[in-house]
Structures are given as structure tokens and as C-alpha cells.
Scaffold this active site. Sequence first.
Site: not given
Length: 216
Positions: A13, A194-196
Site C-alpha cells: 500500500q 515509496s516507504r520514505l
Amino acid sequence: MQVTNEFLQNLRQDYKSASLDESDVDNDPIVQFKKWFEHAVEAKIYEPNVMTLATADKSGRPDARIVLLKGADEQGFRFYTNYLSAKGKELKKNPYACLVFHWPELERQVRIEGTVEKLDKETSEAYFNTRPEESQIGAIASPQSQVIPDRAFLEQKVADFKAKNQDKAIVKPAHWGGYVVKPTRIEFWQGRSSRLHDRINFEKLKGSWVKSRLAP
């Protein structure tokens, strides 16, 4: 649908609903927590006070379960339980805990670490007296975390208590009451693309909160 490792590896997600900058976060993490909690209530999240409570036994083996937050202020984060339960026994031997709030609709988490103390008897009694009668009886009748033969055993314990205590005021049992987690670290996590992710951390050093950003 078959849940395979490949299926789980491809569950993703992307988080895009909000961001979190140091300047957006109050210098007092308790104030910031209350702001985020209010957002969770306004978003109509089901039971926003649900939190994971993680403890460890004297040998360091972890244990975790879901409990309900019943108070948050400068003193800490409160919850109530059976002192003779697994978590009660663990906290007696190792009085440290971690709390995790997860509000997926807001793509947010809050992680809290700290020491744990029992609340005083008067505070526990005051809260116990606000509980529904059936919940009060359940707290008395259930030998929490102990092995029981079946459901009927528990239902009989409740029936026996009701039969013996008709028309009597229900009194908080000595084995039930509250704890307060006194935080030494609080982290606010906001999901990002982007998981940042944004992670703003507070650590109590020499009695004051120090704020910093953590890498995701």
C-alpha cells in the site's frame, strides 16, 4: 483465495494522505499525541483508543496483546487489567512496556516506551465504579490468563457470583486495577510514498523532551 508467501510479499500500500515535518509537531509530545488522537476520533476510527501493549518477562521474552487506553496526560498513559494476568505478572518482574497505536485510515502510528507503575487504589476504584455491571462482574469472576476447562466453567463463575451478591454493591477486587506507562520515548510515524515515511521521535533526557527525525 490461497494465502501464499508470494501473495504476502506482494501486498503493498502506497501512503500518500499526509506528511509530517518537525515544525508541524508540538514540542510537547503529550500535546501532540492528544492532537493526533482527536484527529482519530474526528475520522470516526473504530475504537481509536485500542493499543498494543508489549511487555517482557524477567528473561526478556516478549509478549503483546491489545488493551484500551483509559487516560493520557503528563503523568503518562493509563490502562486497567487483572494484576494476576500474564501481563500483570510480567510487569511486576519487569516494569517496562511499549505501547503502539495504529490508525490505518490516517496512515499513522504512535510508539511509546516507558516505565510502568500501578495506579493508586482510589484511582482504580473510581474507574471500576464507572464500568458497566457486567464488566465489573467479569473482572471478578474471570481468572484471567489461567487455564479453564471450558466456557461453561466461566459462565458458572459469573452465575455463582450473581447468586451470592444479589442487591449488593459490587466492590473492586484487590487483584484488579490500573497501570500508568510513564513515557521516556514517543515516536510519531506518518506513512509516506515509496516507504520514505516520516518519523519524528521524542526522547526524555535529563527531564526534558528532545525532538529528532529518524530515517524510515
